[in-house]
Write a protein that holds these residues in place. Structure first.
Motif, PDB file in Angstrom:
ATOM      1  N   ARG A   1       2.570   4.523  11.104  1.00  7.47           N
ATOM      2  CA  ARG A   1       2.484   5.956  10.337  1.00  7.47           C
ATOM      3  C   ARG A   1       1.388   6.804  12.198  1.00  7.47           C
ATOM      4  NH1 ARG A   1       4.640   5.928   6.896  1.00  7.47           N
ATOM      5  NH2 ARG A   1       4.251   5.834   4.752  1.00  7.47           N
TER       6      ARG A   1
ATOM      7  N   PHE B   1      -4.417  11.902   3.808  1.00  6.56           N
ATOM      8  CA  PHE B   1      -3.247  11.458   3.345  1.00  6.56           C
ATOM      9  C   PHE B   1      -2.536  13.706   3.748  1.00  6.56           C
ATOM     10  CE2 PHE B   1       0.697  11.372   1.427  1.00  6.56           C
ATOM     11  CZ  PHE B   1       1.504  11.303   1.843  1.00  6.56           C
TER      12      PHE B   1
ATOM     13  N   TYR C   1       2.007   3.693  -8.309  1.00  3.93           N
ATOM     14  CA  TYR C   1       2.724   2.468  -7.679  1.00  3.93           C
ATOM     15  C   TYR C   1       2.799   1.321  -6.284  1.00  3.93           C
ATOM     16  CZ  TYR C   1       3.022   7.382  -4.960  1.00  3.93           C
ATOM     17  OH  TYR C   1       2.828   8.015  -4.441  1.00  3.93           O
ATOM     18  N   LYS C   2       1.269   1.987  -5.581  1.00  4.90           N
ATOM     19  CA  LYS C   2       0.969   0.861  -4.734  1.00  4.90           C
ATOM     20  C   LYS C   2       0.626  -0.414  -5.367  1.00  4.90           C
ATOM     21  CE  LYS C   2      -0.356   4.928  -1.848  1.00  4.90           C
ATOM     22  NZ  LYS C   2       0.287   5.200  -0.833  1.00  4.90           N
TER      23      LYS C   2
ATOM     24  N   HIS D   1      -5.122   4.726  -2.635  1.00  2.00           N
ATOM     25  CA  HIS D   1      -5.279   3.319  -1.800  1.00  2.00           C
ATOM     26  C   HIS D   1      -6.337   2.331  -2.302  1.00  2.00           C
ATOM     27  CE1 HIS D   1      -2.086   3.932   1.532  1.00  2.00           C
ATOM     28  NE2 HIS D   1      -2.443   5.182   1.454  1.00  2.00           N
TER      29      HIS D   1
ATOM     30  N   ASN E   1       0.839  -1.162  -0.356  1.00  2.04           N
ATOM     31  CA  ASN E   1       0.362  -0.449   0.067  1.00  2.04           C
ATOM     32  C   ASN E   1       1.097   1.493   0.134  1.00  2.04           C
ATOM     33  OD1 ASN E   1       0.716  -0.667   2.903  1.00  2.04           O
ATOM     34  ND2 ASN E   1      -0.783   0.618   3.420  1.00  2.04           N
ATOM     35  N   SER E   2       2.147   1.297   0.071  1.00  2.00           N
ATOM     36  CA  SER E   2       2.455   1.927  -0.447  1.00  2.00           C
ATOM     37  C   SER E   2       3.674   1.923  -1.785  1.00  2.00           C
ATOM     38  CB  SER E   2       3.672   1.885   1.496  1.00  2.00           C
ATOM     39  OG  SER E   2       4.753   3.204   1.102  1.00  2.00           O
TER      40      SER E   2
ATOM     41  N   ARG F   1       1.338  -0.463   9.731  1.00  2.00           N
ATOM     42  CA  ARG F   1       0.411  -0.519   8.646  1.00  2.00           C
ATOM     43  C   ARG F   1       0.844  -1.792   8.581  1.00  2.00           C
ATOM     44  NH1 ARG F   1      -0.509   4.068   4.710  1.00  2.00           N
ATOM     45  NH2 ARG F   1       1.936   3.653   4.102  1.00  2.00           N
TER      46      ARG F   1
ATOM     47  N   TYR G   1      -5.769   6.732   4.624  1.00  2.00           N
ATOM     48  CA  TYR G   1      -4.632   6.067   4.338  1.00  2.00           C
ATOM     49  C   TYR G   1      -3.507   6.033   5.658  1.00  2.00           C
ATOM     50  CZ  TYR G   1      -1.437   9.944   6.705  1.00  2.00           C
ATOM     51  OH  TYR G   1      -1.046  10.579   7.734  1.00  2.00           O
TER      52      TYR G   1
ATOM     53  N   VAL H   1      12.662   8.211   5.674  1.00  2.00           N
ATOM     54  CA  VAL H   1      11.305   7.546   4.618  1.00  2.00           C
ATOM     55  C   VAL H   1      10.660   6.116   5.394  1.00  2.00           C
ATOM     56  CG1 VAL H   1      11.240   6.324   2.695  1.00  2.00           C
ATOM     57  CG2 VAL H   1      12.270   8.270   2.813  1.00  2.00           C
ATOM     58  N   SER H   2       9.297   5.676   5.370  1.00  2.00           N
ATOM     59  CA  SER H   2       8.706   4.913   5.781  1.00  2.00           C
ATOM     60  C   SER H   2       7.704   4.099   4.823  1.00  2.00           C
ATOM     61  CB  SER H   2       8.958   4.276   6.903  1.00  2.00           C
ATOM     62  OG  SER H   2       7.290   5.429   7.620  1.00  2.00           O
TER      63      SER H   2
END
Ligand SMILES: Cc1ncc(COP(=O)(O)O)c(C=O)c1O
Ligand SMILES: Nc1ccccc1C(=O)C[C@H](N)C(=O)O
Length: 432
Positions: free
Chosen positions: A387, A136, A243-244, A221, A44-45, A393, A193, A431-432
């Motif tokens: 998050r 978001f 990109y998810k 999402h 989902n990221s 998540r 999100y 970043v995560s």
């Protein structure tokens, strides 16, 4: 009944998970992906690469090598029409006609141009925009900028539906806010999100229209994991990333939908790639927008960041969005049942709605030490994200995740918590 349960008893032995995998019609898709880590639960990221996405990227590179400039017209999927052509492939996933969808820009840029366009189109109507406080943040940044650029103070014109529990948004509160404020545009996500709550797009659209407002959505999402019916629900416009759950790669080109009745409006961020295609190369002094969603393209389509999407979409279509959704619900239900059975007494709880129809593709597990726990999970190859303030998540994306993966994740998390393994972990908070 929740697929993870049998008469209220969670199936927390691995044999049950193995049996579910053996019966899974989508199980064979796993081999088409290169999935990093032991268990990758962060789709989902950023979704992983598939052979098909790599092939379509390679094809674009080869066409660049062999055709050079001729690729614009002679590529197998001519680059000049790349945005429209991929939009056509995407349209069924959002429930739209082919000319209502195009791939272009990034999600944030698409919010800028579409919200800007519809602010301009409101003419005499008040420019109140309704969002929610769990969005978001990029959505609010872009909308505030669009208001400011028109001379409106965002503090007066951006209205927030507030969450009652800090995790979810009650659609009834969206309806109430429409009664309370003068709203021209409602802009909501399909899935929050953080908590993974799936909002009722149809109900929100109807309520917006009942109050004379337009309804736009951020589908980042849900595209590729939850089916959509944008046209039949009357949604005015939507944006999403690729990109998810579409697995088109980091920074891949985004998508947008504009209902046919709005075609012909002047895009707020006009550019020559949104010009009427037939006359684009007459290079006229004035802009004539394409009579389709293609008008909201801006500059030259970034072929190399769009190419993987071609292959990635083939995989999604072959699996079928309904089968993907069905498996997604089964996996998230199973995950929730394992949290209840094995992790609740170790401080975990589920912040995602338990009704499958109110859930997107991921599950939010809360824990007071969520950040360090997430990092400890990653160190074991169980890739999730954190998050703030307290959410882990977990995304069991159906194309490459099985029931045993979910079981292994829950086992790993139980060990980390029981042995307080997270106490040895450093987090850097980037970043995560
Ligand atoms: C709901 C939502 N909108 C937008 C974005 C990001 O937009 P962009 O692709 O422009 O960075 C994300 C994630 O990064 C998101 O979760
Ligand atoms: N684009 C990214 C780049 C780097 C790291 C994360 C993202 C995400 O997409 C985060 C995602 N939107 C989220 O729901 O948190």
């Amino acid at each position: 009944m929740d697929p993870g349960f049998d008469g209220g008893r969670a199936h927390d032995d691995v044999d049950y998970a193995r049996k579910r995998d053996a019966e899974d019609p989508l199980a064979e898709f796993r081999d088409r992906f290169d999935v990093p880590g032991e268990v990758y639960l962060d789709g989902n990221s950023l979704g992983p690469i598939s052979d098909a996405a790599e092939d379509s990227l390679e094809q674009a590179v080869e066409e660049w090598r062999e055709l050079g400039i001729e690729g614009w017209t002679d590529g197998e999927r001519p680059w000049f029409w790349y945005g429209e052509s991929l939009g056509e492939d995407l349209a069924p996933l959002v429930g739209a006609d082919p000319d209502e969808v195009v791939v272009a820009n990034s999600t944030t840029v698409n919010i800028h141009t579409l919200v800007g366009t519809f602010l301009d189109a409101l003419e005499d109507r008040p420019p109140g925009i309704l969002v929610n406080d769990l969005d978001f943040p990029t959505d609010h940044y872009a909308i505030r900028a669009q208001l400011r650029q028109r001379g409106y103070d965002p503090d007066d014109h951006l209205h927030l539906v507030e969450s009652r529990d800090g995790r979810t948004i009650d659609e009834a509160d969206v309806v109430d806010a429409l009664e309370e404020h003068d709203i021209g545009i409602v802009f909501m996500p399909s899935v929050l999100y953080r908590s993974g709550q799936l909002l009722d797009v149809e109900r929100i659209t109807e309520a917006a229209h009942d109050h004379g407002a337009l309804a736009g959505f951020d589908l980042a999402h849900t595209v590729g994991v939850v089916p959509h019916d944008c046209s039949s629900h009357g949604v005015d416009f939507a944006v999403w990333c690729s990109y998810k759950y579409l697995n088109a790669g980091p920074g891949a080109i985004a998508g947008l939908y504009v209902a046919e009745r709005h075609h012909g409006k002047t895009p707020a961020l006009a550019g020559w790639w949104g010009h009427e295609k037939e006359t684009q190369f007459e290079l006229r002094e004035r802009f004539t927008p394409a009579d389709s969603a293609g008008a909201w393209q801006i500059g030259t389509v970034p072929v190399l960041s769009a190419a993987p999407l071609a292959g990635a979409l083939e995989v999604v279509h072959e699996a079928g969005i309904d089968a993907i959704r069905e498996k997604s619900i089964a996996l998230t239900s199973y995950l929730i049942s394992l949290v209840d059975a094995k992790l609740a007494d170790l401080g975990c709880s589920v912040a995602t709605p338990r009704e499958p129809e109110r859930r997107g593709g991921h599950v939010a597990i809360t824990h007071p030490e969520a950040e360090r726990v997430s990092e400890a999970l990653r160190e074991r190859g169980l890739v999730v994200d954190f998050r703030p303030p307290d959410v882990i998540r977990v995304c069991p994306a159906p194309l490459y995740t099985g029931f045993v993966d979910v079981w292994e994740f829950a086992e790993g998390l139980r060990e980390i918590l029981a042995e307080r393994e997270y106490e040895n972990v450093d987090v850097d908070g980037t970043v995560s």
